[in-house]
Design a protein around this motif. Sequence first.
Motif, PDB file in Angstrom:
ATOM      1  N   ALA A  22     -15.522  28.257   8.952  1.00 48.61           N
ATOM      2  CA  ALA A  22     -15.003  26.962   8.503  1.00 48.61           C
ATOM      3  C   ALA A  22     -14.843  26.035   9.707  1.00 48.61           C
ATOM      4  CB  ALA A  22     -13.656  27.151   7.813  1.00 48.61           C
ATOM      5  N   PRO A  23     -14.891  24.727   9.501  1.00 46.42           N
ATOM      6  CA  PRO A  23     -14.707  23.790  10.617  1.00 46.42           C
ATOM      7  C   PRO A  23     -13.355  23.992  11.301  1.00 46.42           C
ATOM      8  CG  PRO A  23     -15.396  22.627   8.631  1.00 46.42           C
ATOM      9  CD  PRO A  23     -15.125  24.060   8.243  1.00 46.42           C
ATOM     10  N   LEU A  24     -13.353  23.874  12.609  1.00 42.23           N
ATOM     11  CA  LEU A  24     -12.125  24.027  13.377  1.00 42.23           C
ATOM     12  C   LEU A  24     -11.481  22.684  13.688  1.00 42.23           C
ATOM     13  CD1 LEU A  24     -13.349  26.747  15.892  1.00 42.23           C
ATOM     14  CD2 LEU A  24     -12.044  27.069  13.795  1.00 42.23           C
ATOM     15  N   ALA A  25     -12.174  21.606  13.357  1.00 34.56           N
ATOM     16  CA  ALA A  25     -11.661  20.273  13.673  1.00 34.56           C
ATOM     17  C   ALA A  25     -11.098  19.623  12.416  1.00 34.56           C
ATOM     18  CB  ALA A  25     -12.777  19.410  14.238  1.00 34.56           C
ATOM     19  N   HIS A  26     -10.153  18.731  12.635  1.00 38.96           N
ATOM     20  CA  HIS A  26      -9.575  17.955  11.552  1.00 38.96           C
ATOM     21  C   HIS A  26      -9.698  16.488  11.922  1.00 38.96           C
ATOM     22  CE1 HIS A  26      -6.866  16.621   8.428  1.00 38.96           C
ATOM     23  NE2 HIS A  26      -6.197  15.952   9.341  1.00 38.96           N
ATOM     24  N   ALA A  27     -10.241  15.710  11.032  1.00 37.87           N
ATOM     25  CA  ALA A  27     -10.407  14.281  11.305  1.00 37.87           C
ATOM     26  C   ALA A  27      -9.496  13.487  10.387  1.00 37.87           C
ATOM     27  CB  ALA A  27     -11.853  13.864  11.090  1.00 37.87           C
ATOM     28  N   GLU A  28      -9.047  12.377  10.895  1.00 39.65           N
ATOM     29  CA  GLU A  28      -8.183  11.489  10.130  1.00 39.65           C
ATOM     30  C   GLU A  28      -8.805  10.103  10.147  1.00 39.65           C
ATOM     31  OE1 GLU A  28      -3.764   9.824  10.848  1.00 39.65           O
ATOM     32  OE2 GLU A  28      -4.035  11.972  11.070  1.00 39.65           O
ATOM     33  N   GLU A  29      -8.891   9.461   9.004  1.00 35.39           N
ATOM     34  CA  GLU A  29      -9.468   8.122   8.941  1.00 35.39           C
ATOM     35  C   GLU A  29      -8.377   7.097   9.171  1.00 35.39           C
ATOM     36  OE1 GLU A  29     -11.723   5.160   5.831  1.00 35.39           O
ATOM     37  OE2 GLU A  29     -11.911   7.307   5.551  1.00 35.39           O
ATOM     38  N   LEU A  30      -8.640   6.212  10.124  1.00 33.54           N
ATOM     39  CA  LEU A  30      -7.709   5.130  10.409  1.00 33.54           C
ATOM     40  C   LEU A  30      -8.288   3.831   9.894  1.00 33.54           C
ATOM     41  CD1 LEU A  30      -6.803   5.996  14.101  1.00 33.54           C
ATOM     42  CD2 LEU A  30      -5.472   6.483  12.055  1.00 33.54           C
ATOM     43  N   ARG A  31      -7.485   3.050   9.228  1.00 33.27           N
ATOM     44  CA  ARG A  31      -7.907   1.738   8.747  1.00 33.27           C
ATOM     45  C   ARG A  31      -7.101   0.688   9.492  1.00 33.27           C
ATOM     46  NH1 ARG A  31     -10.864   1.722   3.893  1.00 33.27           N
ATOM     47  NH2 ARG A  31     -11.103   3.815   3.058  1.00 33.27           N
ATOM     48  N   VAL A  32      -7.823  -0.202  10.160  1.00 38.29           N
ATOM     49  CA  VAL A  32      -7.186  -1.265  10.931  1.00 38.29           C
ATOM     50  C   VAL A  32      -7.599  -2.592  10.318  1.00 38.29           C
ATOM     51  CG1 VAL A  32      -6.969  -2.324  13.204  1.00 38.29           C
ATOM     52  CG2 VAL A  32      -7.297   0.152  13.014  1.00 38.29           C
ATOM     53  N   PRO A  33      -6.638  -3.391   9.876  1.00 42.35           N
ATOM     54  CA  PRO A  33      -6.984  -4.694   9.307  1.00 42.35           C
ATOM     55  C   PRO A  33      -7.786  -5.522  10.299  1.00 42.35           C
ATOM     56  CG  PRO A  33      -4.657  -4.205   8.981  1.00 42.35           C
ATOM     57  CD  PRO A  33      -5.208  -3.152   9.895  1.00 42.35           C
ATOM     58  N   VAL A  34      -8.744  -6.270   9.789  1.00 44.36           N
ATOM     59  CA  VAL A  34      -9.633  -7.044  10.649  1.00 44.36           C
ATOM     60  C   VAL A  34      -8.844  -7.947  11.598  1.00 44.36           C
ATOM     61  CG1 VAL A  34     -11.438  -8.807  10.685  1.00 44.36           C
ATOM     62  CG2 VAL A  34     -11.542  -6.952   9.012  1.00 44.36           C
ATOM     63  N   GLY A  35      -7.787  -8.548  11.159  1.00 48.83           N
ATOM     64  CA  GLY A  35      -6.988  -9.430  12.000  1.00 48.83           C
ATOM     65  C   GLY A  35      -6.289  -8.714  13.141  1.00 48.83           C
ATOM     66  N   SER A  36      -6.172  -7.389  13.045  1.00 47.05           N
ATOM     67  CA  SER A  36      -5.501  -6.608  14.085  1.00 47.05           C
ATOM     68  C   SER A  36      -6.468  -5.988  15.078  1.00 47.05           C
ATOM     69  CB  SER A  36      -4.695  -5.475  13.442  1.00 47.05           C
ATOM     70  OG  SER A  36      -3.738  -5.995  12.569  1.00 47.05           O
ATOM     71  N   GLN A  37      -7.750  -6.073  14.813  1.00 46.89           N
ATOM     72  CA  GLN A  37      -8.738  -5.468  15.689  1.00 46.89           C
ATOM     73  C   GLN A  37      -8.929  -6.321  16.935  1.00 46.89           C
ATOM     74  OE1 GLN A  37     -12.296  -4.768  13.444  1.00 46.89           O
ATOM     75  NE2 GLN A  37     -11.226  -3.609  11.882  1.00 46.89           N
ATOM     76  N   ALA A  38      -9.259  -5.648  18.035  1.00 46.28           N
ATOM     77  CA  ALA A  38      -9.499  -6.357  19.290  1.00 46.28           C
ATOM     78  C   ALA A  38     -10.821  -7.121  19.203  1.00 46.28           C
ATOM     79  CB  ALA A  38      -9.532  -5.363  20.434  1.00 46.28           C
ATOM     80  N   ASP A  39     -10.931  -8.175  19.970  1.00 41.99           N
ATOM     81  CA  ASP A  39     -12.129  -9.014  19.994  1.00 41.99           C
ATOM     82  C   ASP A  39     -13.078  -8.509  21.070  1.00 41.99           C
ATOM     83  OD1 ASP A  39     -14.059 -10.949  19.952  1.00 41.99           O
ATOM     84  OD2 ASP A  39     -12.690 -12.620  20.294  1.00 41.99           O
ATOM     85  N   ARG A  40     -14.164  -7.854  20.666  1.00 39.61           N
ATOM     86  CA  ARG A  40     -15.135  -7.281  21.604  1.00 39.61           C
ATOM     87  C   ARG A  40     -15.846  -8.356  22.423  1.00 39.61           C
ATOM     88  NH1 ARG A  40     -16.989  -1.920  20.659  1.00 39.61           N
ATOM     89  NH2 ARG A  40     -18.996  -2.529  21.514  1.00 39.61           N
ATOM     90  N   SER A  41     -15.895  -9.586  21.923  1.00 43.80           N
ATOM     91  CA  SER A  41     -16.618 -10.631  22.642  1.00 43.80           C
ATOM     92  C   SER A  41     -15.858 -11.111  23.880  1.00 43.80           C
ATOM     93  CB  SER A  41     -16.908 -11.814  21.719  1.00 43.80           C
ATOM     94  OG  SER A  41     -15.698 -12.473  21.380  1.00 43.80           O
ATOM     95  N   GLN A  42     -14.593 -10.763  24.001  1.00 44.43           N
ATOM     96  CA  GLN A  42     -13.772 -11.224  25.117  1.00 44.43           C
ATOM     97  C   GLN A  42     -13.776 -10.271  26.305  1.00 44.43           C
ATOM     98  OE1 GLN A  42     -12.317 -14.289  25.047  1.00 44.43           O
ATOM     99  NE2 GLN A  42     -13.454 -14.468  23.142  1.00 44.43           N
ATOM    100  N   ILE A  43     -14.530  -9.164  26.226  1.00 45.74           N
ATOM    101  CA  ILE A  43     -14.504  -8.163  27.290  1.00 45.74           C
ATOM    102  C   ILE A  43     -15.904  -7.603  27.500  1.00 45.74           C
ATOM    103  CG2 ILE A  43     -13.873  -6.304  25.702  1.00 45.74           C
ATOM    104  CD1 ILE A  43     -12.134  -5.163  27.943  1.00 45.74           C
TER     105      ILE A  43
END
Length: 101
Positions: A22-43
């Motif tokens: 069986a898989p040994l890893a556990h994944a969790e899905e995170l949902r981040v509202p679009v307004g809270s996401q960082a702006d990739r164009s600034q870096i």
Amino acid sequence: MTNYRNVMAAAVLATAVFAGSAPLAHAEELRVPVGSQADRSQISLPANGMSEDSVRNRWGTPQDIKGPVGEPPISQWHYQNFVVYFEGNRVIHAVVKQHKD
């Protein structure tokens, strides 16, 4: 990002099937509202496919390195404003950190 999670989930499942366990890893899905996401164009971020040496030459020594873990080996290089994910020696993704004010 959904495509990346699907690929990673398939890789974990395939590893478990071939290993006969069986898989040994556990994944969790995170949902981040679009307004809270960082702006990739600034870096400036490393591009997919860049080598570790190229990243180090351009952005310097990371503040922290985690891994490598798993097969294929995945490692994380943590910089002040972003995290770079490597598979082996090549960038597979770079993520801007969200700074809390």
